[in-house]
Design a protein around this motif. Structure first.
Motif, PDB file in Angstrom:
ATOM      1  N   ARG A 116      -7.514   0.887  -0.544  1.00 49.70           N
ATOM      2  CA  ARG A 116      -6.619   1.784  -1.272  1.00 49.70           C
ATOM      3  C   ARG A 116      -5.357   1.053  -1.737  1.00 49.70           C
ATOM      4  O   ARG A 116      -4.872   1.276  -2.853  1.00 49.70           O
ATOM      5  N   GLY A 168       6.003   2.532  -3.680  1.00 49.04           N
ATOM      6  CA  GLY A 168       4.642   2.085  -3.413  1.00 49.04           C
ATOM      7  C   GLY A 168       4.631   1.145  -2.228  1.00 49.04           C
ATOM      8  O   GLY A 168       5.634   1.014  -1.511  1.00 49.04           O
ATOM      9  N   THR A 225      -6.028  -0.941  -4.822  1.00 53.66           N
ATOM     10  CA  THR A 225      -6.233  -0.184  -6.059  1.00 53.66           C
ATOM     11  C   THR A 225      -5.025   0.657  -6.456  1.00 53.66           C
ATOM     12  O   THR A 225      -4.790   0.889  -7.646  1.00 53.66           O
ATOM     13  N   GLU A 226      -4.229   1.098  -5.470  1.00 59.48           N
ATOM     14  CA  GLU A 226      -3.074   1.945  -5.769  1.00 59.48           C
ATOM     15  C   GLU A 226      -1.744   1.261  -5.494  1.00 59.48           C
ATOM     16  O   GLU A 226      -0.697   1.766  -5.917  1.00 59.48           O
ATOM     17  N   ARG A 261       3.735   6.582  -5.050  1.00 60.07           N
ATOM     18  CA  ARG A 261       3.679   5.713  -6.233  1.00 60.07           C
ATOM     19  C   ARG A 261       4.276   6.406  -7.456  1.00 60.07           C
ATOM     20  O   ARG A 261       4.910   5.767  -8.299  1.00 60.07           O
TER      21      ARG A 261
END
Length: 368
Positions: A188, A165, A191-192, A160
């Motif tokens: 994950r 990403g 959220t990321e 990221r």
């Protein structure tokens, strides 16, 4: 209180007999969902049937509340930040539920799919490719399935900071976890990275939902890479949808002795681009001339439908039957303006008399 326009849009989207094409035509003609809902009885009556029962406002309000509680939001096809590549599809989802970094939708996106029972070598290669693509600022899109999908997400998510990403598209609601062993990975990604669902919260993934998910994966991406796939697999469906949308189709070759490589080898035989490294993918998806880059916000909607006369309606209905025919062929044979043809088809669908098929084809169903 939920936003009145958002409630109306959810009500329209969750109404039976109103699919993606019909939804966009209604909004184009009436300007907003509230006005479209009011017009439904008259349109269905002209189509020779009863108006569909519109989803109640309470259902829409509950969905909006549930999505907000999950830390997600709705992204409507009319919104400026709806992904432009996906909006190019005729059957683009009227609404997506998204959780995470929606900024990934503005990046160059590549889909990576493959077998659930993939070999260890294929998973390692998919993870390596995804890592390198994300390191070059590419967002890797996949479906959170076992095997190649999981490897692609894992490879991309750690990059990221490099501008890349991963985007995970799931078949059920945004709160549904599938497969169970990917619970931590899905959280994950939410959220990321970015998690996307077309179905409303609480919807468990069913077999019929996966082809819908596959079209989103292909539609979000400038190209789709198949790493390993058996014949007639879901990954090949995603590749076919990518090709139909005019996107690049890429495949990793494999041993002819391995059944899991037959799908990829068949794609290459039929014209898919052979991929052996991340550099091959980057060369394929990046144009020679920067002026060839499409605007991410491009829309390809036609003109708003117009009212049709009884004579025009009868002429068009006479050309329809149980065998699917393309809308372009109906326009050619009827000699009617495309907007008039759109109107009649819209009326027939709302009346429950028309069925829409893949590749922009329609057929006349049984009388309601």
């Amino acid at each position: 209180m939920a936003d009145a326009d958002a409630v109306s849009r959810i009500r329209l989207i969750r109404t039976a007999q109103i699919g993606p094409v019909t939804y966009r035509q209604l909004i184009a003609r009436f300007g907003n969902a509230g006005a479209a809902i009011e017009a439904l009885p008259g349109l269905a009556r002209r189509g020779g049937g009863r108006a569909p029962v519109v989803a109640p406002a309470a259902l829409a309000e509950r969905e909006l509340t549930a999505v907000a509680k999950l830390g997600a939001r709705h992204l409507f096809v009319e919104d400026a930040d709806y992904p432009g590549l996906l909006a190019e599809l005729d059957d683009a989802p009227p609404v997506l539920t998204v959780r995470g970094d929606a900024g990934l939708l503005r990046r160059t996106t590549v889909a990576m799919v493959g077998a659930r029972n993939a070999s260890a070598a294929a998973c390692r290669f998919a993870r390596q490719l995804a890592f390198q693509l994300a390191d070059h600022g590419v967002a890797v899109v996949s479906g959170l399935a076992r095997g190649v999908d999981t490897a692609a997400h894992v490879g991309a998510i750690d990059q990221r900071q490099s501008g890349g990403g991963t985007i995970g598209v799931i078949a059920g609601g945004i709160d549904m976890i599938y497969p169970p062993e990917n619970a931590d990975l899905q959280e994950r990604i939410a959220t990321e990275g970015l998690l996307i669902a077309e179905q409303p919260p609480g919807t468990e993934p069913r077999a019929r939902h996966f082809p819908y998910r596959n079209r989103i994966i292909a539609g979000l991406s400038v190209g789709t890479l198949v790493v390993e796939a058996a014949p007639k697999s879901g990954s090949l469906i995603t590749a076919r949808l990518a090709g139909e949308a005019g996107r690049e189709v890429m495949a990793v070759p494999g041993s002819p002795l391995d059944p899991r490589a037959q799908g990829c080898n068949g794609l290459i035989r039929d014209g898919a681009i052979l991929i052996q490294s991340a550099a091959d993918i980057l060369e394929t998806i990046r144009p020679i001339d920067a002026r060839m880059v499409r605007s991410p916000g491009t829309r390809f909607d036609g003109p708003p439908p117009e009212d049709a006369s009884d004579l025009e309606r009868r002429d068009l209905v006479s050309l329809l039957g149980p065998v699917p025919v393309s809308v372009d062929e109906l326009i050619r044979q009827s000699g009617l303006p495309p907007a008039i043809v759109q109107t009649v088809l819209l009326e027939l669908e709302l009346a429950g008399r028309l069925e829409r098929h893949a590749a922009g084809r329609v057929s006349l169903g049984a009388e309601p």
